[in-house]
Design an enzyme around this catalytic site. Structure first.
Site, PDB file in Angstrom:
ATOM      1  N   ASP A  74      63.281   3.431 -22.176  1.00 37.61           N
ATOM      2  CA  ASP A  74      62.918   4.672 -21.494  1.00 37.61           C
ATOM      3  C   ASP A  74      61.568   4.513 -20.802  1.00 37.61           C
ATOM      4  OD1 ASP A  74      61.258   4.737 -23.701  1.00 37.61           O
ATOM      5  OD2 ASP A  74      62.058   6.607 -24.526  1.00 37.61           O
ATOM      6  N   SER A  75      60.961   3.338 -20.953  1.00 32.92           N
ATOM      7  CA  SER A  75      59.772   2.986 -20.175  1.00 32.92           C
ATOM      8  C   SER A  75      60.060   3.031 -18.680  1.00 32.92           C
ATOM      9  CB  SER A  75      59.282   1.585 -20.554  1.00 32.92           C
ATOM     10  OG  SER A  75      60.342   0.642 -20.550  1.00 32.92           O
ATOM     11  N   ASP A 111      67.844   2.255 -24.869  1.00 36.26           N
ATOM     12  CA  ASP A 111      67.007   3.277 -25.489  1.00 36.26           C
ATOM     13  C   ASP A 111      67.714   4.626 -25.487  1.00 36.26           C
ATOM     14  OD1 ASP A 111      64.591   3.082 -26.778  1.00 36.26           O
ATOM     15  OD2 ASP A 111      63.430   2.812 -24.948  1.00 36.26           O
ATOM     16  N   LYS A 142      68.651   1.928 -29.372  1.00 35.04           N
ATOM     17  CA  LYS A 142      67.371   2.017 -30.077  1.00 35.04           C
ATOM     18  C   LYS A 142      66.911   3.457 -30.106  1.00 35.04           C
ATOM     19  CE  LYS A 142      63.342   0.924 -28.172  1.00 35.04           C
ATOM     20  NZ  LYS A 142      62.574   2.173 -28.438  1.00 35.04           N
ATOM     21  N   GLU A 153      63.709   6.179 -31.822  1.00 31.81           N
ATOM     22  CA  GLU A 153      62.376   6.244 -32.406  1.00 31.81           C
ATOM     23  C   GLU A 153      62.344   7.162 -33.625  1.00 31.81           C
ATOM     24  OE1 GLU A 153      59.601   7.466 -29.425  1.00 31.81           O
ATOM     25  OE2 GLU A 153      60.137   5.874 -28.025  1.00 31.81           O
ATOM     26  N   GLU A 186      55.463  -0.826 -32.877  1.00 34.14           N
ATOM     27  CA  GLU A 186      54.607  -0.717 -31.691  1.00 34.14           C
ATOM     28  C   GLU A 186      53.218  -0.216 -32.050  1.00 34.14           C
ATOM     29  OE1 GLU A 186      54.511   1.207 -27.181  1.00 34.14           O
ATOM     30  OE2 GLU A 186      56.318   1.381 -28.404  1.00 34.14           O
TER      31      GLU A 186
END
Length: 275
Positions: free
Chosen positions: A44-45, A83, A113, A115, A182
């Site tokens: 999502d960067s 993501d 992925k 978070e 991270e």
């Protein structure tokens, strides 16, 4: 040979390091894949490095799927991880499974992925139960930037470090195949890596993790809006690209491009008929 979640686990078991990078399109995915990378994350960067946003929060499931499709076509050997964007798994377990399924079924990802720690364990379990591999993500989780009060290193106090370690164990128990760490202190990441049996992938978490991941624009010097402390620039492609474009502009302006070798010809007899 195609990298799988079994490949990642085999690497950890044998003490071999796992390499990952982000990618968002066919051309770059092909270059990265042909270089021998183990895994590619459609992160999502993309909200920041592709869309120009200040954070990742605006990225949608459909955008991740769109970019995953492009990456999938270019990467034949890397493990493809997509993501799960902000609020695509937070509202309910059912919504989490539905969106994860879309990324696999429509995007062609090999895994997803997401978070978070204890708060998303139910979602991780449900997605894994749906036969979808899950990569966890702890530490500085960009989707929580507002809750953290900015992009800050996590796990610096004893209490915070213990919470990260416990969350990592919970994520492993929930069935995840790997965890991204991270912006976590190196020693804390080392403890987590030793205490869980699944691979840890570091980004700003030291070299004791089982693998590393970076945003490719960062490590190739293509994104200079902000350069994180943990980034090593292996090239300065941004400067090289600007120089090449400026040369192109100059040659177009003076008429030296295109040359005859860049142009197509017509038979002289056919040409004469046009006059």
């Amino acid at each position: 040979m195609k990298n799988t979640i079994a490949t990642f686990q085999e690497f950890k078991n044998k003490g071999k390091k796992i390499s990952m990078l982000t990618a968002y399109d066919y051309s770059m995915a092909k270059i990265i894949d042909e270089s021998g990378i183990n895994g590619i994350l459609i992160g999502d960067s993309l909200g920041m490095v592709i869309k120009g946003e200040e954070d990742t929060l605006s990225v949608t499931v459909d955008e991740i799927i769109y970019h995953t499709k492009s990456v999938k076509k270019g990467a034949k050997n890397a493990l493809i991880v997509s993501d799960m964007p902000f609020l695509s798994y937070h509202t309910s377990v059912e919504e989490a499974v539905k969106n994860a399924g879309k990324m696999i079924k429509e995007g062609g990802a090999n895994a997803v992925k997401l978070e978070g720690g204890a708060s998303v364990i139910k979602q991780i379990k449900a997605i894994v139960d749906a036969q979808i591999p899950v990569m966890g993500h702890l530490g500085l989780t960009p989707q929580s930037v507002n809750a953290f009060g900015g992009f800050k290193i996590q796990g610096k106090s004893e209490e915070a470090a213990k919470r990260l370690i416990e969350d990592a164990k919970l994520i492993e128990d929930a069935g995840a195949f790997a965890i991204v760490l991270e912006c976590v202190p190196k020693k804390v990441a080392e403890i987590i890596t030793k205490e869980i049996s699944i691979p840890t992938i570091g980004i700003g978490a030291g070299n004791e993790c089982d693998g590393q991941i970076l945003v490719y624009q960062d490590m190739l010097g293509m994104f200079d809006d902000f350069i994180p402390k943990f980034v090593k620039q292996y090239a300065n492609l941004g400067a090289q690209m600007r120089e090449a474009i400026q040369i192109y502009i100059g040659e177009v302006g003076e008429g030296s491009f295109p040359q005859d070798k860049h142009s197509f010809k017509i038979d002289e007899k056919e040409l004469q008929k046009l006059y």
